[in-house]
Scaffold this motif. Structure first.
Motif, PDB file in Angstrom:
ATOM      1  N   TYR A   1       0.862  -1.192   0.000  1.00  0.00           N
ATOM      2  CA  TYR A   1       0.000   0.000   0.000  1.00  0.00           C
ATOM      3  C   TYR A   1       0.891   1.232   0.000  1.00  0.00           C
ATOM      4  O   TYR A   1       1.744   1.404   0.886  1.00  0.00           O
TER       5      TYR A   1
ATOM      6  N   ASN B   1       1.498   5.903 -13.619  1.00  0.00           N
ATOM      7  CA  ASN B   1       0.298   5.969 -12.793  1.00  0.00           C
ATOM      8  C   ASN B   1       0.567   5.772 -11.302  1.00  0.00           C
ATOM      9  O   ASN B   1      -0.347   5.547 -10.528  1.00  0.00           O
TER      10      ASN B   1
ATOM     11  N   LYS C   1       0.999   6.592  -7.539  1.00  0.00           N
ATOM     12  CA  LYS C   1       0.395   7.635  -6.709  1.00  0.00           C
ATOM     13  C   LYS C   1       0.214   7.105  -5.293  1.00  0.00           C
ATOM     14  O   LYS C   1       0.280   5.896  -5.057  1.00  0.00           O
TER      15      LYS C   1
ATOM     16  N   ASP D   1      -1.923   6.333  -1.767  1.00  0.00           N
ATOM     17  CA  ASP D   1      -3.247   5.828  -1.409  1.00  0.00           C
ATOM     18  C   ASP D   1      -3.782   4.825  -2.428  1.00  0.00           C
ATOM     19  O   ASP D   1      -4.921   4.913  -2.868  1.00  0.00           O
ATOM     20  N   CYS D   2      -2.949   3.848  -2.796  1.00  0.00           N
ATOM     21  CA  CYS D   2      -3.432   2.772  -3.653  1.00  0.00           C
ATOM     22  C   CYS D   2      -2.680   1.483  -3.334  1.00  0.00           C
ATOM     23  O   CYS D   2      -1.580   1.506  -2.775  1.00  0.00           O
ATOM     24  N   TYR D   3      -3.307   0.379  -3.690  1.00  0.00           N
ATOM     25  CA  TYR D   3      -2.747  -0.949  -3.445  1.00  0.00           C
ATOM     26  C   TYR D   3      -2.032  -1.422  -4.710  1.00  0.00           C
ATOM     27  O   TYR D   3      -2.590  -1.341  -5.813  1.00  0.00           O
TER      28      TYR D   3
ATOM     29  N   ILE E   1      -2.716  -1.837 -10.469  1.00  0.00           N
ATOM     30  CA  ILE E   1      -3.379  -1.299  -9.285  1.00  0.00           C
ATOM     31  C   ILE E   1      -4.423  -2.310  -8.816  1.00  0.00           C
ATOM     32  O   ILE E   1      -5.277  -2.738  -9.589  1.00  0.00           O
TER      33      ILE E   1
ATOM     34  N   ASP F   1      -7.552  -3.685  -6.162  1.00  0.00           N
ATOM     35  CA  ASP F   1      -8.714  -3.065  -5.528  1.00  0.00           C
ATOM     36  C   ASP F   1      -8.550  -3.037  -4.009  1.00  0.00           C
ATOM     37  O   ASP F   1      -7.613  -3.612  -3.445  1.00  0.00           O
ATOM     38  N   ASP F   2      -9.462  -2.385  -3.336  1.00  0.00           N
ATOM     39  CA  ASP F   2      -9.339  -2.145  -1.901  1.00  0.00           C
ATOM     40  C   ASP F   2      -9.531  -3.399  -1.055  1.00  0.00           C
ATOM     41  O   ASP F   2      -9.334  -3.366   0.164  1.00  0.00           O
TER      42      ASP F   2
ATOM     43  N   SER G   1      -7.639  -6.697  -9.934  1.00  0.00           N
ATOM     44  CA  SER G   1      -7.236  -5.414 -10.494  1.00  0.00           C
ATOM     45  C   SER G   1      -8.455  -4.583 -10.835  1.00  0.00           C
ATOM     46  O   SER G   1      -9.542  -5.087 -11.013  1.00  0.00           O
TER      47      SER G   1
END
Length: 202
Positions: free
Chosen positions: A96, A129, A131, A133-135, A183, A185-186, A201
């Motif tokens: 994360y 891409n 950034k 705050d992403c998994y 990327i 998903d949460d 994904s």
């Protein structure tokens, strides 16, 4: 304990399995039966060439599992060589990105603070891409990628990097190179091993 990488490309090296535990240059060899041991200048073992055939659906790097390690060790035992012990610790895991800042000496690299469950590590990334705050999928020090590439900690333009953040191509999901990270998903669990057959994904 070491990372054992096994390669089998019968079209290029017929009936030969290449086993590597180090990337050092070969300085000397020792042959016994169908096994040739490879050593560096300090006589440290760096791998074996074994004359044998594998029934495998993979061409090139062979994903390590208990059955493959057992098969390799059977050949070593029969020829009087030390057996190999592979470290199966997962090193391709869900991460994360907690923070992402521009690299101080690059116009396209970023320095990422990545939570990988057992630790928070710094990884330099050049994906378009990337950034906060992403998994994502993180390949940590001594991870072995699906193509056999060995990931090592190091520095990128003077900034320490503890591994690599991965694209779909690097993970063997896509056959053509893409320009961005995979990327997740949460629902992804930070620190869990990333399984190519179960990727989530978005």
């Amino acid at each position: 304990m070491s990372i054992v990488r096994v390669f089998y490309v019968p079209q290029v090296f017929a009936h030969t399995v290449l086993v590597r535990v180090s990337e050092e240059m070969i300085a000397s060899t020792k042959q016994s039966g169908n096994v040739c041991a490879l050593y560096d200048r300090q006589m440290h073992l760096i791998g074996y060439n074994i004359t044998m055939d594998l029934q495998s659906e993979h061409n090139g790097y062979q994903p390590m599992d208990e059955a493959l390690l057992k098969r390799i060790n059977e050949e070593l035992r029969e020829n009087g060589f030390p057996l190999l012990v592979h470290d199966f610790t997962p090193r391709i895991v869900v991460g994360y990105i907690r923070n992402c800042t521009p690299h101080p000496d690059s116009d396209h690299l970023h320095v990422c603070e990545v939570d990988v469950g057992s630790d928070v590590v710094q990884i330099v990334c050049g994906s378009i891409n990337v950034k906060a705050d992403c998994y994502v999928v993180a390949a940590l020090d001594q991870a072995v990628m699906p193509d056999g590439k060995w990931i090592r900690s190091g520095a990128v333009r003077g900034v320490a990097s503890a591994g690599m953040l991965c694209s779909r191509y690097e993970l063997g999901i896509d056959k053509e190179k893409g320009k961005g990270l995979l990327i997740l998903d949460d629902a992804a669990t930070i620190g869990s091993p990333f399984l190519m057959t179960k990727e989530q994904s978005v």
